[in-house]
Each structure stands twice: as C-alpha cells, then as structure tokens.
Design an enzyme around this catalytic site. Structure first.
Site, PDB file in Angstrom:
ATOM      1  CG  ASP A 108      39.652 -36.872 135.909  1.00 56.75           C
ATOM      2  OD1 ASP A 108      38.536 -37.392 136.083  1.00 56.75           O
ATOM      3  OD2 ASP A 108      39.884 -35.666 136.115  1.00 56.75           O
ATOM      4  CG  ASP A 128      40.041 -35.612 140.113  1.00 56.82           C
ATOM      5  OD1 ASP A 128      40.350 -35.397 141.305  1.00 56.82           O
ATOM      6  OD2 ASP A 128      39.168 -34.958 139.508  1.00 56.82           O
ATOM      7  CG  ASP A 169      36.878 -38.446 132.055  1.00 63.33           C
ATOM      8  OD1 ASP A 169      37.519 -37.410 132.271  1.00 63.33           O
ATOM      9  OD2 ASP A 169      36.159 -38.993 132.914  1.00 63.33           O
ATOM     10  CG  HIS A 182      36.591 -30.976 140.312  1.00 62.59           C
ATOM     11  ND1 HIS A 182      35.886 -31.867 139.532  1.00 62.59           N
ATOM     12  CD2 HIS A 182      35.818 -30.742 141.396  1.00 62.59           C
ATOM     13  CE1 HIS A 182      34.748 -32.148 140.112  1.00 62.59           C
ATOM     14  NE2 HIS A 182      34.677 -31.489 141.254  1.00 62.59           N
ATOM     15  CD  GLU A 198      39.292 -31.857 136.009  1.00 64.53           C
ATOM     16  OE1 GLU A 198      38.200 -31.250 136.068  1.00 64.53           O
ATOM     17  OE2 GLU A 198      39.498 -32.927 136.614  1.00 64.53           O
TER      18      GLU A 198
END
Length: 189
Positions: free
Chosen positions: A7, A162, A102, A157, A9
């Site tokens: 994951d 995550d 992603d 997040h 960000e």
C-alpha cells in the site's frame, strides 16, 4: 508462492493542487504473506522523499498523519524501490494491492524518475478479488474489513497499517476457500 501486499501513500491536495502537480509516493508499506501457513513472513515500511512538490499539503498531512519531517528524512524513490526488490528476491512473491492505484502510481513514478519498476507484469487486484469471491460490490479496504467483521488496526491511510489490514482480509479470504491463483492479472511491463 507468497503474496507481497503493498500500500502506497502519495502527495495529495483536497482542492486546487498547484499548476502541473504530480502525485509522488511518500510512504511504502508492504506485508509478505505466506499463503500456505497464512502467516506474515516479513514487513517493509519506509518514507519516501518527494522531489517535484516536496512540501506536503495540510490535507495530505491530516489524511495520512505523515509529517513533513518524516518525508524530509525519507529515502529516495530509487532507494525505496530497491528495498522492495530485496524483499521480493528473498521471498518468491506476487505483487498485490487493493485496487490498481498502487500499481499504476508506482509504475508511472518509476518511469518518470528513471527508476526500474521492481515487479513483473503480474498483479493481483485484491479489491476486485474480494468483490468477486464474496459476490459483493467493490468497496474500499475499510468497507471490506467491516464486511468481514475484522477490526481496523492502526491508522487508516498509513501505508504499513493499510497493508497489515489488507493482509488480514486476504487471510480470511483464503480461510473461506478463496483460490488466489485464479485472480492473477497480467499487464504489459
């Protein structure tokens, strides 16, 4: 084979990004899941230093809880990707994520910054797999946790949190009889 559940960000704005804004990865979180033992083999987490738009927006800081200091001290994208590559060399694995974001973000950013993309053309979209396997509409990670009555742990997040929560969803799906090999997709590198 193991599943590398990742994951990302990335930099973001709630409204009105600056002219020519390009989203850049600011955190990579990954969990290596052994699909036979249903256990986590290892984890990888790093902050990544954005270079095109290095200052995080207040919206981005609030959404992710990632601080400016953390990204200022983060790795370059090249160093961060090398850490992912090392992980996949140590454990034969398939790259997975919740949706396509992603995969697309990392592939696009690697191409624009001249960093070799660390994965093969194969990818497992866990959001689509969850929807198909349980016969429910596609939903975000938080909705899938709620659907399976699994509590969200950590901060939503945040890449590593995550990835850990997505790994719990995958563990449950496999326990419920899901055969992940039927859901692997191929994309041209």
């Amino acid at each position: 084979m193991n599943l590398l559940i990742m994951d990302l960000e990335a930099t973001c704005y709630e409204k009105s990004p600056p002219p020519r804004f390009v989203s850049e990865t600011i955190e990579i979180g990954a969990v290596m899941l052994d699909t036979t033992k249903l256990s986590v083999l290892t984890e990888y987490q790093c902050f990544v230093r954005p270079v095109l738009f290095p200052e995080l927006s207040p919206f981005c800081r609030d959404l992710t809880s990632i601080t400016q200091q953390e990204v200022n001290q983060g790795l370059s994208l090249k160093e961060a990707v090398y850490g992912l590559e090392t992980l996949t060399w140590q454990h034969q694995s398939l790259f997975c994520s919740w949706g396509h974001y992603d995969r697309k973000q990392l592939k696009k950013e690697c191409a624009s910054k001249g960093v070799p993309y660390p994965f093969s053309a194969k990818h497992l979209n866990l959001k689509e797999a969850h929807s198909s396997f349980y016969g429910v509409k596609k939903m975000g990670m938080r909705g899938a946790l709620k659907h399976l009555q699994i509590p969200l742990v950590g901060t939503h997040h945040r890449g590593i949190d995550d990835a850990r929560n997505i790994a719990k969803i995958v563990q449950r799906m496999i326990q419920d009889g899901w055969n992940w090999l039927n859901y692997v997709e191929s994309y041209e590198k």
